[in-house]
Motif scaffolding. Structure first.
Motif, PDB file in Angstrom:
ATOM      1  N   GLY A 218      26.309 -64.091 -46.693  1.00 14.36           N
ATOM      2  CA  GLY A 218      26.890 -65.029 -45.511  1.00 14.36           C
ATOM      3  C   GLY A 218      27.602 -66.402 -45.869  1.00 14.36           C
ATOM      4  O   GLY A 218      27.959 -67.005 -44.988  1.00 14.36           O
ATOM      5  N   ALA A 219      27.745 -66.587 -47.142  1.00 11.98           N
ATOM      6  CA  ALA A 219      28.228 -67.773 -47.481  1.00 11.98           C
ATOM      7  C   ALA A 219      30.037 -67.964 -47.256  1.00 11.98           C
ATOM      8  O   ALA A 219      30.464 -68.893 -47.250  1.00 11.98           O
ATOM      9  CB  ALA A 219      28.088 -68.119 -49.073  1.00 11.98           C
ATOM     10  N   GLY A 220      30.350 -66.522 -47.010  1.00 14.09           N
ATOM     11  CA  GLY A 220      32.063 -66.672 -46.651  1.00 14.09           C
ATOM     12  C   GLY A 220      32.831 -65.970 -48.051  1.00 14.09           C
ATOM     13  O   GLY A 220      33.940 -65.976 -47.892  1.00 14.09           O
ATOM     14  N   LYS A 221      31.892 -65.251 -48.856  1.00 12.52           N
ATOM     15  CA  LYS A 221      32.829 -64.652 -50.306  1.00 12.52           C
ATOM     16  C   LYS A 221      33.761 -63.524 -49.817  1.00 12.52           C
ATOM     17  O   LYS A 221      34.916 -63.541 -50.142  1.00 12.52           O
ATOM     18  CB  LYS A 221      31.600 -64.318 -51.188  1.00 12.52           C
ATOM     19  N   THR A 222      33.283 -62.489 -48.765  1.00 14.02           N
ATOM     20  CA  THR A 222      33.934 -61.416 -48.690  1.00 14.02           C
ATOM     21  C   THR A 222      35.256 -62.008 -47.612  1.00 14.02           C
ATOM     22  O   THR A 222      36.500 -61.412 -47.941  1.00 14.02           O
ATOM     23  CB  THR A 222      33.228 -60.522 -48.118  1.00 14.02           C
ATOM     24  N   THR A 223      34.943 -63.000 -46.870  1.00 20.37           N
ATOM     25  CA  THR A 223      35.960 -63.351 -45.937  1.00 20.37           C
ATOM     26  C   THR A 223      37.051 -63.908 -46.514  1.00 20.37           C
ATOM     27  O   THR A 223      38.324 -63.901 -46.409  1.00 20.37           O
ATOM     28  CB  THR A 223      35.540 -64.214 -44.913  1.00 20.37           C
ATOM     29  N   THR A 224      36.748 -64.859 -47.798  1.00 23.82           N
ATOM     30  CA  THR A 224      37.640 -65.461 -48.582  1.00 23.82           C
ATOM     31  C   THR A 224      38.532 -64.366 -49.232  1.00 23.82           C
ATOM     32  O   THR A 224      39.784 -64.460 -49.355  1.00 23.82           O
ATOM     33  CB  THR A 224      37.008 -66.179 -49.759  1.00 23.82           C
ATOM     34  N   LEU A 225      37.989 -63.138 -49.755  1.00 23.60           N
ATOM     35  CA  LEU A 225      38.687 -62.279 -50.482  1.00 23.60           C
ATOM     36  C   LEU A 225      39.807 -61.645 -49.404  1.00 23.60           C
ATOM     37  O   LEU A 225      40.936 -61.287 -49.826  1.00 23.60           O
ATOM     38  CB  LEU A 225      37.733 -60.967 -51.102  1.00 23.60           C
ATOM     39  N   ARG A 226      39.079 -61.189 -48.226  1.00 25.05           N
ATOM     40  CA  ARG A 226      40.227 -60.606 -47.309  1.00 25.05           C
ATOM     41  C   ARG A 226      41.080 -61.521 -46.776  1.00 25.05           C
ATOM     42  O   ARG A 226      42.258 -61.095 -46.475  1.00 25.05           O
ATOM     43  CB  ARG A 226      39.239 -60.063 -45.970  1.00 25.05           C
ATOM     44  N   THR A 227      40.885 -62.744 -46.716  1.00 23.26           N
ATOM     45  CA  THR A 227      41.841 -63.667 -46.386  1.00 23.26           C
ATOM     46  C   THR A 227      43.084 -63.720 -47.211  1.00 23.26           C
ATOM     47  O   THR A 227      44.200 -63.589 -47.101  1.00 23.26           O
ATOM     48  CB  THR A 227      41.154 -65.123 -45.991  1.00 23.26           C
ATOM     49  N   ILE A 228      42.708 -63.835 -48.811  1.00 25.96           N
ATOM     50  CA  ILE A 228      43.614 -63.855 -49.846  1.00 25.96           C
ATOM     51  C   ILE A 228      44.490 -62.582 -49.546  1.00 25.96           C
ATOM     52  O   ILE A 228      45.640 -62.642 -49.781  1.00 25.96           O
ATOM     53  CB  ILE A 228      42.536 -63.676 -51.067  1.00 25.96           C
ATOM     54  N   MET A 229      43.968 -61.286 -49.268  1.00 26.67           N
ATOM     55  CA  MET A 229      44.595 -60.083 -49.082  1.00 26.67           C
ATOM     56  C   MET A 229      45.310 -59.922 -47.873  1.00 26.67           C
ATOM     57  O   MET A 229      46.191 -59.105 -47.722  1.00 26.67           O
ATOM     58  CB  MET A 229      43.713 -58.978 -49.572  1.00 26.67           C
ATOM     59  N   GLY A 230      45.349 -60.940 -47.094  1.00 20.90           N
ATOM     60  CA  GLY A 230      46.111 -60.692 -45.622  1.00 20.90           C
ATOM     61  C   GLY A 230      45.548 -59.770 -44.678  1.00 20.90           C
ATOM     62  O   GLY A 230      46.060 -59.577 -43.669  1.00 20.90           O
ATOM     63  N   LEU A 231      44.248 -59.425 -45.062  1.00 20.91           N
ATOM     64  CA  LEU A 231      43.555 -58.628 -44.039  1.00 20.91           C
ATOM     65  C   LEU A 231      43.129 -59.463 -42.776  1.00 20.91           C
ATOM     66  O   LEU A 231      43.149 -58.898 -41.790  1.00 20.91           O
ATOM     67  CB  LEU A 231      42.457 -57.551 -44.760  1.00 20.91           C
ATOM     68  N   TRP A 232      42.774 -60.668 -43.001  1.00 19.61           N
ATOM     69  CA  TRP A 232      42.459 -61.547 -42.163  1.00 19.61           C
ATOM     70  C   TRP A 232      42.995 -62.817 -42.392  1.00 19.61           C
ATOM     71  O   TRP A 232      43.577 -63.114 -43.509  1.00 19.61           O
ATOM     72  CB  TRP A 232      40.846 -62.072 -42.042  1.00 19.61           C
ATOM     73  N   LYS A 233      43.862 -63.436 -41.437  1.00 18.91           N
ATOM     74  CA  LYS A 233      44.809 -64.587 -41.546  1.00 18.91           C
ATOM     75  C   LYS A 233      44.071 -65.753 -41.354  1.00 18.91           C
ATOM     76  O   LYS A 233      43.570 -65.844 -40.682  1.00 18.91           O
ATOM     77  CB  LYS A 233      45.974 -64.229 -40.414  1.00 18.91           C
TER      78      LYS A 233
ATOM     79  N   ALA B 149      51.602 -63.639 -45.370  1.00 19.54           N
ATOM     80  CA  ALA B 149      52.286 -62.270 -45.885  1.00 19.54           C
ATOM     81  C   ALA B 149      51.490 -61.158 -45.316  1.00 19.54           C
ATOM     82  O   ALA B 149      50.079 -61.326 -45.328  1.00 19.54           O
ATOM     83  CB  ALA B 149      52.363 -62.408 -47.354  1.00 19.54           C
ATOM     84  N   ASN B 150      51.751 -60.071 -45.292  1.00 19.06           N
ATOM     85  CA  ASN B 150      51.194 -58.835 -44.902  1.00 19.06           C
ATOM     86  C   ASN B 150      50.625 -58.190 -46.143  1.00 19.06           C
ATOM     87  O   ASN B 150      50.961 -58.431 -47.363  1.00 19.06           O
ATOM     88  CB  ASN B 150      52.161 -57.712 -44.165  1.00 19.06           C
ATOM     89  N   THR B 151      49.443 -57.515 -46.015  1.00 23.43           N
ATOM     90  CA  THR B 151      48.828 -56.865 -47.224  1.00 23.43           C
ATOM     91  C   THR B 151      49.558 -56.218 -48.081  1.00 23.43           C
ATOM     92  O   THR B 151      49.444 -56.222 -49.348  1.00 23.43           O
ATOM     93  CB  THR B 151      47.558 -55.940 -46.646  1.00 23.43           C
TER      94      THR B 151
END
Length: 241
Positions: free
Chosen positions: A41-56, A72-74
């Motif tokens: 729950g620290a935010g690690k997966t959200t960080t990865l998904r933000t890098i990939m543009g899956l979440w903006k 940028a788009n994924t």
């Protein structure tokens, strides 16, 4: 050329009404393996998904190889030779192992266009990929699916490989195979960003480490230094590694 291949500066991410990332600052050095650690729950997966543009990102900047990719788009991010292996692996269950690999090879339209030397190298690291080459991917065990997911990311040279918990659910022998695969990838100069809960995995592979808590990076430095400092481990992770 900057030593930082990937850099996040003050990144905030909202998912619906939830504010998940609270100003993430993260640097991933070129040609190194960076571990991203932290409690659940620290935010690690959200960080990865933000890098990939899956979440903006709602605020802040994501830069890759000197380019601003925040908006940028994924597919455009992937086209910059960035591969992402999500925690759920993203396997196409109804397709064969071979078809999953071909889909991941962006430069190949047919099997014979995949670099055969690289394919044999992958087979040497993950024999199950070759053994079940013509089998439906959905019939593989969880560990075999994880190996297929990483193999797809490796099927072509990448500038950056982003992997979310590659050892999750793997038997010890499979974990050793996975460690060897990432060690060999690192030796080719591939930059790797890895989220991992297996601390032995992190100690054996990591050059650099960033530790997250409550949507922020609260520590960054060398993996070796963290591995040798039990007091800091307890402070950051609540455990000794």
């Amino acid at each position: 050329m900057s030593n930082k291949l990937l850099e996040l500066s003050g990144v905030h991410t909202h998912i619906g009404a939830y504010h998940i990332l609270h100003g993430v600052d993260l640097s991933v050095p070129r040609g190194q393996l960076t571990m991203l650690l932290g409690r659940n729950g620290a935010g690690k997966t959200t960080t990865l998904r933000t890098i990939m543009g899956l979440w903006k990102a709602s605020q802040g900047t994501v830069r890759f190889d000197g380019h601003d990719i925040t908006a940028a788009n994924t597919p455009d991010i992937a086209a910059r030779q960035v591969a992402y292996v999500p925690e759920n692996m993203g396997i196409f269950s109804d397709l064969s192992v071979k078809e999953n690999m071909l889909l991941a090879a962006r430069q190949a339209k047919r099997l014979n266009q995949i670099d055969s030397t690289r394919l044999q190298w992958i087979f040497s690291l993950f024999p199950a990929v070759e053994k079940f080459w013509n089998h439906p991917a959905g019939k593989l065990s969880g560990g075999q699916k994880q190996m297929l997911a990483v193999s797809r990311a490796m099927v072509e040279p990448r500038q950056l490989l982003i992997v979310d918990e590659p050892s999750k659910g793997l038997a010890p022998s499979m974990i050793n195979n996975m460690i060897e695969a990432f060690a060999q990838l690192k030796a080719t100069g591939t930059t790797i960003l890895l989220v991992e809960q297996n601390i032995n995995f992190a100690k054996r592979l990591g050059d650099h480490v960033a530790v997250m808590d409550n949507g922020q990076v609260v520590h960054a430095g060398s993996m070796q230094a963290l591995a040798q400092d039990e007091a800091l481990q307890q402070q950051l992770l609540g455990l000794a590694i």
